[in-house]
Design a protein around this motif. Structure first.
Motif, short mmCIF file in Angstrom:
data_model
loop_
_atom_site.label_atom_id
_atom_site.label_comp_id
_atom_site.label_asym_id
_atom_site.label_seq_id
_atom_site.Cartn_x
_atom_site.Cartn_y
_atom_site.Cartn_z
N TYR A 177 65.98 73.99 54.89
CA TYR A 177 67.24 74.03 55.64
C TYR A 177 67.80 72.62 55.82
N ALA A 178 66.92 71.63 55.90
CA ALA A 178 67.38 70.24 55.95
C ALA A 178 68.11 69.88 54.65
N SER A 179 67.63 70.42 53.53
CA SER A 179 68.27 70.17 52.24
C SER A 179 69.64 70.84 52.17
N VAL A 180 69.74 72.05 52.72
CA VAL A 180 71.04 72.73 52.77
C VAL A 180 72.03 71.92 53.61
N ALA A 181 71.54 71.42 54.76
CA ALA A 181 72.39 70.61 55.63
C ALA A 181 72.82 69.32 54.93
N CYS A 182 71.91 68.72 54.17
CA CYS A 182 72.24 67.49 53.43
C CYS A 182 73.29 67.76 52.35
N CYS A 183 73.18 68.90 51.70
CA CYS A 183 74.18 69.26 50.68
C CYS A 183 75.56 69.42 51.31
N LEU A 184 75.60 70.05 52.48
CA LEU A 184 76.88 70.19 53.19
C LEU A 184 77.38 68.83 53.67
N LEU A 185 76.43 67.94 53.98
CA LEU A 185 76.78 66.63 54.50
C LEU A 185 77.48 65.76 53.46
N VAL A 186 77.12 65.93 52.20
CA VAL A 186 77.71 65.08 51.15
C VAL A 186 78.98 65.67 50.55
N LEU A 187 79.29 66.93 50.88
CA LEU A 187 80.49 67.56 50.30
C LEU A 187 81.80 66.87 50.70
N PRO A 188 82.08 66.68 51.99
CA PRO A 188 83.35 66.02 52.36
C PRO A 188 83.51 64.62 51.79
N PRO A 189 82.47 63.74 51.83
CA PRO A 189 82.64 62.42 51.21
C PRO A 189 82.95 62.50 49.71
N MET A 190 82.31 63.42 49.01
CA MET A 190 82.60 63.59 47.58
C MET A 190 84.03 64.07 47.38
N PHE A 191 84.48 64.96 48.25
CA PHE A 191 85.85 65.46 48.17
C PHE A 191 86.86 64.34 48.44
N LEU A 192 86.55 63.48 49.42
CA LEU A 192 87.44 62.36 49.75
C LEU A 192 87.50 61.36 48.59
#
Length: 257
Positions: free
Chosen positions: A226-241
């Motif tokens: 679940y920490a890995s899922v949270a990390c994946c969600l964490l990097v999505l907005p910066p990659m989008f920006l």
């Protein structure tokens, strides 16, 4: 040949952690000495679709906080920085803007905490937004400090001399010239807020959970997947920006041509 090898090493160093996190987010069992999870499933991601999914709510809470802080800082720092850069005490004000970054966010949170307690803002969404604003606002001033220069001031004065109102001067002169600075401030402040942990955890008192806070919670619970899922969600907005920033740069270059 050597340059190409360095490029491959660079891409692998960036891509491998992201790919590995993505693999772990689909894992269920992982025991030594296995290199990868023994079971791959979408169960971890399916939990995000539940209406009461804590991680799903945390993701949107983080978005609300980061977008609010980024918008507030981008607008207020733009206005305040103009007056600072036109002031004869410019150097003193800019020096003061660096002071919050001499201390860690946790120390700043301890300093702020008393005032947040007596105003009953601790453990509230508004309290976390205000606390992050206080940390990010000086950074916005620093970003805009290079934008306001004598040439821009002369253009503004010329516009007013030719009969332009304050609004028209902003709309026709300042805003077109400041788009890059505004976007830079918004993106940078969003990232500061998005990855903020210490201040958010202390002012939020564990009641306001952001993705960064949630990642550490899962790690402390030894809930690696679940920490890995949270990390994946964490990097999505910066990659989008980053993607948006690249598209805007390409659009600006094509417009100039």
């Amino acid at each position: 040949m050597f340059k190409r090898v360095l490029q491959y090493i660079f891409f692998i160093s960036i891509g491998f952690p992201l790919v590995f996190l993505l693999i772990l987010s689909f894992g269920r069992k992982w025991q030594y000495p296995s290199i990868f999870p023994e079971e791959i499933t979408i169960t971890n991601w399916e939990s995000l679709l539940q209406t009461d999914a804590e991680l799903f709510i945390t993701f949107f809470t983080s978005l609300v906080i980061s977008l609010s802080v980024a918008i507030m800082v981008t607008i207020t720092a733009f206005i305040v920085s103009k007056h600072i850069c036109n002031s004869k005490y410019k150097n003193i004000f800019l020096l003061l803007a660096y002071i919050p970054y001499l201390l860690s966010p946790v120390i700043m949170a301890v300093i702020f905490q008393y005032y947040f307690v007596i105003t009953e803002l601790t453990g509230t969404l508004l309290g976390v937004i205000i606390a992050q604003f206080l940390i990010a606002f000086p950074f916005g001033i620093i970003i805009y400090s290079n934008f306001w220069n004598p040439n821009l001031k002369h253009l503004e004065e010329l516009s007013k001399t030719l009969g332009g109102s304050n609004f028209k001067t902003f709309k026709r002169v300042l805003f077109p010239l400041s788009k890059s600075a505004i976007l830079l401030c918004f993106f940078q402040v969003f990232l500061i807020s998005w990855f903020e942990y210490g201040l958010t955890n202390l002012i939020g008192t564990g009641k306001i959970k952001t993705l960064t806070v949630q990642v550490f919670t899962y790690i402390n619970e030894a809930n690696l997947f679940y920490a890995s899922v949270a990390c994946c969600l964490l990097v999505l907005p910066p990659m989008f920006l980053i993607y948006i920033n690249k598209m805007l740069l390409m659009f600006s270059e094509s417009t100039v041509e």
